[in-house]
Design an enzyme around this catalytic site. Structure first.
Site, PDB file in Angstrom:
ATOM      1  CG  ASP A 129     -50.677 120.434  52.426  1.00 13.14           C
ATOM      2  OD1 ASP A 129     -51.835 120.624  52.791  1.00 13.14           O
ATOM      3  OD2 ASP A 129     -49.915 119.899  53.020  1.00 13.14           O
ATOM      4  CE  LYS A 189     -54.943 127.814  39.546  1.00 12.83           C
ATOM      5  NZ  LYS A 189     -54.784 126.607  40.328  1.00 12.83           N
ATOM      6  CE  LYS A 199     -53.531 127.333  44.677  1.00 15.93           C
ATOM      7  NZ  LYS A 199     -54.415 128.214  43.739  1.00 15.93           N
ATOM      8  CE1 TYR A 208     -60.635 127.979  45.184  1.00 19.67           C
ATOM      9  CE2 TYR A 208     -60.381 130.423  45.125  1.00 19.67           C
ATOM     10  CZ  TYR A 208     -60.618 129.074  44.507  1.00 19.67           C
ATOM     11  OH  TYR A 208     -60.888 128.860  43.122  1.00 19.67           O
ATOM     12  CD  GLU A 267     -59.570 133.704  40.707  1.00 18.34           C
ATOM     13  OE1 GLU A 267     -59.118 132.988  41.581  1.00 18.34           O
ATOM     14  OE2 GLU A 267     -60.863 133.657  40.497  1.00 18.34           O
ATOM     15  CD  GLU A 269     -54.199 131.220  41.374  1.00 20.95           C
ATOM     16  OE1 GLU A 269     -53.375 130.451  41.832  1.00 20.95           O
ATOM     17  OE2 GLU A 269     -55.403 130.937  41.274  1.00 20.95           O
ATOM     18  CB  SER A 302     -53.832 124.731  37.235  1.00 20.70           C
ATOM     19  OG  SER A 302     -53.973 124.582  38.520  1.00 20.70           O
TER      20      SER A 302
HETATM   21  P1  13P Z   1     -60.612 127.857  40.174  1.00 18.72           P
HETATM   22  O1  13P Z   1     -60.488 126.931  39.072  1.00 18.72           O
HETATM   23  O2  13P Z   1     -61.806 127.257  40.973  1.00 18.72           O
HETATM   24  O3  13P Z   1     -60.907 129.260  40.038  1.00 18.72           O
HETATM   25  O4  13P Z   1     -59.616 127.675  41.199  1.00 18.72           O
HETATM   26  C1  13P Z   1     -58.138 127.635  40.952  1.00 18.72           C
HETATM   27  C2  13P Z   1     -57.403 127.793  42.112  1.00 18.72           C
HETATM   28  O5  13P Z   1     -56.614 126.736  42.264  1.00 18.72           O
HETATM   29  C3  13P Z   1     -57.479 129.028  42.422  1.00 18.72           C
HETATM   30  O6  13P Z   1     -56.442 129.410  43.282  1.00 18.72           O
END
Ligand code: 13P
Length: 351
Positions: free
Chosen positions: A68, A220, A138, A351, A180, A178, A289
């Site tokens: 969500d 992730k 997440k 995002y 990133e 995560e 994911s």
């Molecule tokens: P992407 O696969 O577009 O990088 O996004 C994954 C995601 O959930 C980022 O938090």
């Protein structure tokens, strides 16, 4: 939900945490303590359930990332509204999850980097999400290679993830961890490897400091690739080699699953790279994911029009099947559409 005790992190299992004081070493002391002291951590009441959930989500054919996304920003839970679909999730042994971070904001004192908000009130929000049926959470933070990354930004990212993970576990939610590492930049793959190793060392250091149970988390990560603007592309085999090297150096085998993000790779690239990583057994389940690499063709096909729904559903099934095969190392790119091969990197993507 039985309560239990756990023996956590002895010196041997923490040896992969590079550059930090060992756990059986007193601050300022020259060497390890002579005593046979072990640290026994009384784990929270959800520990057994967390271990089961994380293992189950990380099994092929199980788990769902039904996140969500709206909740974190509007502060209003949509979980109740979707109770019927959650029941379906339970019947199929799928797990609903929720994004709990409150987004990225500029990090003062850094090199134009950011930090991820959301720790305030997280415990009570998480308890409420659990009551409503959520079983995992997440939290996405980012690290930028062209911006440094500065030691401050890496530390903040790692500490925030660790606090979030501890709070999630305390409230029965399996945390997806995560950090990133953004694709932005013209650096070679070796530089990404170096940064990723540093970031994950710090993340695991603070996870351990916060007594997070490694068997009850999921990761992730970004794949280790050259920067999106680097002059040469890397093959799936090279990306798999660098990514697995990094993960094996930093991630203990007690972690059940690695679910990659796609980060702006094309749909086909993300699937091929995942497939290449599953050509031989790994200590953890290596899966996906993805957002962009699952949704791109689907959204372009759908265009918000009811008459396109069926075609969009078919497009989603194509990607889901391709990645499902890739997590078993059995994917072949034959017959992939031109759309699936288009890169999706957007500089400074948010995002
Ligand atoms: P992407 O696969 O577009 O990088 O996004 C994954 C995601 O959930 C980022 O938090």
């Amino acid at each position: 939900m039985a309560s239990s005790s756990m023996l956590k992190l002895n010196a041997a299992s923490s040896s992969w945490i590079a550059g930090h004081q060992s756990f059986n070493q007193r601050p300022g002391s020259a060497g390890p303590l002579r005593s046979r002291r072990v640290s026994v951590i009384r784990a929270g009441s959800y520990t057994d359930e967390l271990l089961k959930t994380a293992k189950s989500i990380a099994s092929p054919g199980r788990g769902i990332l039904a996140i969500d996304e709206s909740n974190a920003t509007c502060g209003k839970s949509q979980l109740q509204m979707e109770r019927s679909s959650w029941t379906v999730c339970k019947m199929r042994i799928l797990y609903p999850g929720i994004k709990v971070d409150k987004g990225l904001v500029p990090l003062p004192g850094s090199n134009n980097e950011s930090w991820c908000q959301g720790l305030d009130g997280l415990a009570s929000r998480s308890a409420e999400y659990y009551k409503q049926g959520a079983r995992f959470a997440k939290w996405r933070t980012v690290v930028s290679i062209p911006c440094g990354p500065s030691a401050l930004a890496v530390k903040e990212a790692a500490w925030g993830l660790a606090r979030y993970a501890a709070i999630s576990q305390d409230n029965g939610l399996v945390p997806i961890v995560e950090p990133e590492i953004l694709l932005d930049g013209d650096h070679p793959i070796e530089r990404t490897l170096e940064v990723a190793e540093r970031v994950w060392a710090e993340v695991f250091y603070y996870l351990a400091e916060n007594n997070v149970v490694f068997e009850g988390i999921l990761l992730k990560p970004s794949m280790v690739t050259p920067g999106a603007e680097h002059k040469e592309k890397a093959s799936p085999e090279t990306i798999a080699k660098y990514t697995l090297t990094m993960l094996k150096r930093r991630v203990p085998p007690s972690v059940p699953g690695i679910m990659f993000l796609s980060g702006g790779q094309s749909e086909a690239e993300a699937t091929l790279n995942l497939n290449a990583m599953n050509q031989s057994p790994n200590p953890w389940h290596v899966s996906f994911s993805y957002a962009r690499a699952l949704q791109n063709t689907v959204l372009k096909t759908w265009q918000g029009r009811p008459e396109n729904i069926e075609a969009a559903q078919k497009a989603l099934l194509v990607r889901a099947k391709a990645n499902s095969l890739a997590q078993l190392g059995k994917y072949s790119a034959e017959g992939e559409s031109e759309e699936a091969k288009k890169g999706m990197f957007v500089k400074g993507y948010t995002y």
